[in-house]
Design a protein around this motif. Structure first.
Motif, PDB file in Angstrom:
ATOM      1  N   MET A   1     -24.064  11.107 -17.604  1.00 11.26           N
ATOM      2  CA  MET A   1     -23.843  11.251 -16.167  1.00 11.26           C
ATOM      3  C   MET A   1     -23.464   9.906 -15.562  1.00 11.26           C
ATOM      4  SD  MET A   1     -26.355  13.035 -13.379  1.00 11.26           S
ATOM      5  CE  MET A   1     -27.477  11.662 -13.324  1.00 11.26           C
ATOM      6  N   ILE A   2     -22.352   9.880 -14.844  1.00 11.85           N
ATOM      7  CA  ILE A   2     -21.824   8.643 -14.291  1.00 11.85           C
ATOM      8  C   ILE A   2     -22.273   8.429 -12.847  1.00 11.85           C
ATOM      9  CG2 ILE A   2     -19.682   7.395 -13.756  1.00 11.85           C
ATOM     10  CD1 ILE A   2     -18.333   9.026 -15.985  1.00 11.85           C
ATOM     11  N   ALA A   3     -22.495   9.511 -12.115  1.00 15.98           N
ATOM     12  CA  ALA A   3     -22.816   9.413 -10.692  1.00 15.98           C
ATOM     13  C   ALA A   3     -23.607  10.645 -10.259  1.00 15.98           C
ATOM     14  CB  ALA A   3     -21.529   9.288  -9.873  1.00 15.98           C
ATOM     15  N   ARG A   4     -24.154  10.558  -9.057  1.00 11.88           N
ATOM     16  CA  ARG A   4     -24.840  11.688  -8.444  1.00 11.88           C
ATOM     17  C   ARG A   4     -24.136  12.051  -7.145  1.00 11.88           C
ATOM     18  NH1 ARG A   4     -28.843   8.373 -10.527  1.00 11.88           N
ATOM     19  NH2 ARG A   4     -30.276   9.433 -11.970  1.00 11.88           N
ATOM     20  N   PHE A   5     -24.084  13.346  -6.856  1.00 12.45           N
ATOM     21  CA  PHE A   5     -23.511  13.785  -5.589  1.00 12.45           C
ATOM     22  C   PHE A   5     -24.304  13.159  -4.442  1.00 12.45           C
ATOM     23  CE2 PHE A   5     -23.015  16.565  -1.947  1.00 12.45           C
ATOM     24  CZ  PHE A   5     -21.662  16.859  -1.966  1.00 12.45           C
ATOM     25  N   ASP A 193     -20.873  -0.473 -11.162  1.00  9.94           N
ATOM     26  CA  ASP A 193     -19.510  -0.430 -10.640  1.00  9.94           C
ATOM     27  C   ASP A 193     -18.815   0.837 -11.132  1.00  9.94           C
ATOM     28  OD1 ASP A 193     -18.587  -0.870 -13.292  1.00  9.94           O
ATOM     29  OD2 ASP A 193     -18.708  -3.043 -13.004  1.00  9.94           O
ATOM     30  N   VAL A 194     -17.493   0.908 -10.888  1.00 12.37           N
ATOM     31  CA  VAL A 194     -16.762   2.146 -11.161  1.00 12.37           C
ATOM     32  C   VAL A 194     -16.052   2.136 -12.521  1.00 12.37           C
ATOM     33  CG1 VAL A 194     -16.436   2.692  -8.728  1.00 12.37           C
ATOM     34  CG2 VAL A 194     -14.754   1.247  -9.900  1.00 12.37           C
ATOM     35  N   THR A 195     -16.411   1.214 -13.393  1.00 14.09           N
ATOM     36  CA  THR A 195     -15.742   1.120 -14.686  1.00 14.09           C
ATOM     37  C   THR A 195     -15.795   2.440 -15.456  1.00 14.09           C
ATOM     38  OG1 THR A 195     -16.231  -1.245 -14.839  1.00 14.09           O
ATOM     39  CG2 THR A 195     -15.695  -0.102 -16.887  1.00 14.09           C
ATOM     40  N   LEU A 197     -16.182   5.461 -14.303  1.00 11.96           N
ATOM     41  CA  LEU A 197     -15.358   6.475 -13.639  1.00 11.96           C
ATOM     42  C   LEU A 197     -13.887   6.291 -13.984  1.00 11.96           C
ATOM     43  CD1 LEU A 197     -16.864   6.813 -10.041  1.00 11.96           C
ATOM     44  CD2 LEU A 197     -16.514   8.665 -11.681  1.00 11.96           C
ATOM     45  N   ILE A 198     -13.420   5.070 -13.952  1.00 10.81           N
ATOM     46  CA  ILE A 198     -12.017   4.804 -14.275  1.00 10.81           C
ATOM     47  C   ILE A 198     -11.733   5.121 -15.735  1.00 10.81           C
ATOM     48  CG2 ILE A 198     -10.274   2.976 -14.427  1.00 10.81           C
ATOM     49  CD1 ILE A 198     -11.643   1.701 -11.970  1.00 10.81           C
ATOM     50  N   THR A 199     -12.652   4.781 -16.617  1.00  8.66           N
ATOM     51  CA  THR A 199     -12.498   5.118 -18.025  1.00  8.66           C
ATOM     52  C   THR A 199     -12.422   6.629 -18.224  1.00  8.66           C
ATOM     53  OG1 THR A 199     -13.686   3.115 -18.691  1.00  8.66           O
ATOM     54  CG2 THR A 199     -13.551   4.885 -20.310  1.00  8.66           C
ATOM     55  N   ALA A 200     -13.171   7.369 -17.407  1.00  8.05           N
ATOM     56  CA  ALA A 200     -13.174   8.832 -17.505  1.00  8.05           C
ATOM     57  C   ALA A 200     -11.902   9.456 -16.953  1.00  8.05           C
ATOM     58  CB  ALA A 200     -14.390   9.397 -16.774  1.00  8.05           C
ATOM     59  N   GLY A 201     -11.121   8.705 -16.163  1.00  9.10           N
ATOM     60  CA  GLY A 201      -9.860   9.236 -15.656  1.00  9.10           C
ATOM     61  C   GLY A 201      -9.678   9.159 -14.159  1.00  9.10           C
ATOM     62  N   ALA A 202     -10.646   8.591 -13.434  1.00  7.61           N
ATOM     63  CA  ALA A 202     -10.480   8.417 -11.991  1.00  7.61           C
ATOM     64  C   ALA A 202      -9.460   7.311 -11.710  1.00  7.61           C
ATOM     65  CB  ALA A 202     -11.813   8.075 -11.337  1.00  7.61           C
ATOM     66  N   ILE A 203      -8.816   7.400 -10.553  1.00  8.37           N
ATOM     67  CA  ILE A 203      -7.834   6.404 -10.130  1.00  8.37           C
ATOM     68  C   ILE A 203      -8.445   5.583  -9.006  1.00  8.37           C
ATOM     69  CG2 ILE A 203      -5.529   6.043  -9.166  1.00  8.37           C
ATOM     70  CD1 ILE A 203      -4.860   8.879 -10.287  1.00  8.37           C
ATOM     71  N   LEU A 204      -8.443   4.267  -9.157  1.00  5.20           N
ATOM     72  CA  LEU A 204      -8.977   3.391  -8.122  1.00  5.20           C
ATOM     73  C   LEU A 204      -7.948   3.237  -7.011  1.00  5.20           C
ATOM     74  CD1 LEU A 204     -11.202   1.462  -7.141  1.00  5.20           C
ATOM     75  CD2 LEU A 204     -10.053  -0.360  -8.430  1.00  5.20           C
ATOM     76  N   LEU A 205      -8.350   3.586  -5.780  1.00  7.17           N
ATOM     77  CA  LEU A 205      -7.464   3.461  -4.625  1.00  7.17           C
ATOM     78  C   LEU A 205      -7.785   2.246  -3.770  1.00  7.17           C
ATOM     79  CD1 LEU A 205      -7.397   7.199  -3.447  1.00  7.17           C
ATOM     80  CD2 LEU A 205      -5.787   6.043  -4.968  1.00  7.17           C
ATOM     81  N   ARG A 206      -9.069   1.899  -3.681  1.00  8.79           N
ATOM     82  CA  ARG A 206      -9.439   0.750  -2.847  1.00  8.79           C
ATOM     83  C   ARG A 206     -10.761   0.177  -3.297  1.00  8.79           C
ATOM     84  NH1 ARG A 206      -9.384   2.810   2.467  1.00  8.79           N
ATOM     85  NH2 ARG A 206     -11.648   2.824   2.648  1.00  8.79           N
ATOM     86  N   GLU A 207     -10.802  -1.140  -3.379  1.00 11.79           N
ATOM     87  CA  GLU A 207     -12.028  -1.860  -3.724  1.00 11.79           C
ATOM     88  C   GLU A 207     -12.908  -2.007  -2.479  1.00 11.79           C
ATOM     89  OE1 GLU A 207     -12.971  -3.282  -6.620  1.00 11.79           O
ATOM     90  OE2 GLU A 207     -11.188  -3.625  -7.844  1.00 11.79           O
ATOM     91  N   ALA A 227     -17.273   6.146  -3.871  1.00 10.54           N
ATOM     92  CA  ALA A 227     -18.355   5.863  -4.814  1.00 10.54           C
ATOM     93  C   ALA A 227     -19.166   4.693  -4.301  1.00 10.54           C
ATOM     94  CB  ALA A 227     -17.798   5.566  -6.195  1.00 10.54           C
ATOM     95  N   PHE A 228     -20.468   4.903  -4.149  1.00 10.93           N
ATOM     96  CA  PHE A 228     -21.380   3.910  -3.618  1.00 10.93           C
ATOM     97  C   PHE A 228     -22.222   3.312  -4.747  1.00 10.93           C
ATOM     98  CE2 PHE A 228     -20.070   6.273  -0.025  1.00 10.93           C
ATOM     99  CZ  PHE A 228     -20.306   5.503   1.110  1.00 10.93           C
ATOM    100  N   PRO A 229     -22.554   2.025  -4.652  1.00 15.58           N
ATOM    101  CA  PRO A 229     -23.419   1.445  -5.681  1.00 15.58           C
ATOM    102  C   PRO A 229     -24.804   2.062  -5.644  1.00 15.58           C
ATOM    103  CG  PRO A 229     -23.129  -0.071  -3.842  1.00 15.58           C
ATOM    104  CD  PRO A 229     -22.181   1.078  -3.601  1.00 15.58           C
ATOM    105  N   PRO A 230     -25.568   1.925  -6.711  1.00 14.12           N
ATOM    106  CA  PRO A 230     -26.933   2.491  -6.732  1.00 14.12           C
ATOM    107  C   PRO A 230     -27.768   1.932  -5.589  1.00 14.12           C
ATOM    108  CG  PRO A 230     -26.277   1.739  -8.921  1.00 14.12           C
ATOM    109  CD  PRO A 230     -25.233   1.235  -7.967  1.00 14.12           C
TER     110      PRO A 230
END
Length: 233
Positions: A1-5, A193-195, A197-207, A227-230
């Protein structure tokens, strides 16, 4: 699991008017965030993932509502929703068994008849999709849960961590996404961070910036999400 809703967000021309509408029909508490936006919180101290942020944006709504929050009615017909300011778009007919309505800014949503063993109110998030199974599978890989499919071609994520409603539905739609979604969802990362998510196929639009502490990304079909940090205790 990479993130939580984390929660839902909706863009608005008038965040107070639209927030008041949704707070009223969801029996939520409308909170003025002090920056021109509003937030709808659930009453009674229930999970914060049910919160809906209503964000003021300059651009008007264009195109079809591709993300929506569906409701289960308390009564056999949506009279209360119409009295609250919803507009009737389509009644049940030979093809559908539910009502299609629009909120005061034209965002469409569906309302379903009461059903034994269920409570009235929001019960599912629905997203138009070119490939529902692929989308549901991708998001289940991000937030957990299992994928369920229907004979009609829809696929749902059920049991995702922190997801507060019955199911997260990806519904087959022939038209492709062309403009920014008026509704979107946020997630809280399990890592720093979002590493992943990006590896899974998400596209980074803004830092993240000096004024925002979150990343803006898009899933494989281009649906924007934040995506928010923990959270730190």
């Amino acid at each position: 699991m990479i993130a939580r809703f984390k929660d839902l967000c909706v863009d608005a021309a008038d965040a107070h008017r639209l927030g008041a509408f949704w707070a009223g029909i969801l029996d939520g508490e409308l909170v003025d965030t002090g920056d021109g936006d509003t937030r709808i919180d659930p009453r009674g101290g229930t999970v914060t993932a049910e919160s809906i942020w209503v964000n003021t944006v300059p651009e008007p709504r264009t195109g079809k509502t591709r993300v929506r929050l569906d409701l289960r009615l308390a009564d056999p017909a949506p009279a209360a929703l119409l009295a609250a300011g919803a507009r009737l778009v389509r009644e049940p007919d030979a093809e559908i068994s539910w009502w299609v309505l629009a909120d005061p800014e034209g965002n469409q949503f569906s309302a379903f008849e009461p059903r034994d063993g269920t409570r009235p109110g929001a019960f599912e998030v629905v997203v138009d999709s070119a490939d529902p199974v692929a989308q549901a599978t991708w998001w289940a890989g991000v937030v957990g849960g299992r994928v369920e499919t229907t004979d009609e071609g829809a696929a749902s994520v059920v049991g995702a961590d922190a997801f507060p409603w019955e199911r997260w539905v990806f519904d087959a739609a022939p038209d492709r996404k062309r403009v920014k979604n008026r509704w979107h969802w946020d997630v809280t990362l399990t890592g720093p961070d979002v590493t992943a998510l990006i590896t899974a196929g998400a596209i980074l639009l803004r830092e993240p910036t000096d004024t925002t502490g979150w990343w803006v990304l898009a899933d494989p079909e281009g649906n924007e999400f934040c995506a928010f940090p923990p959270r730190r205790c």
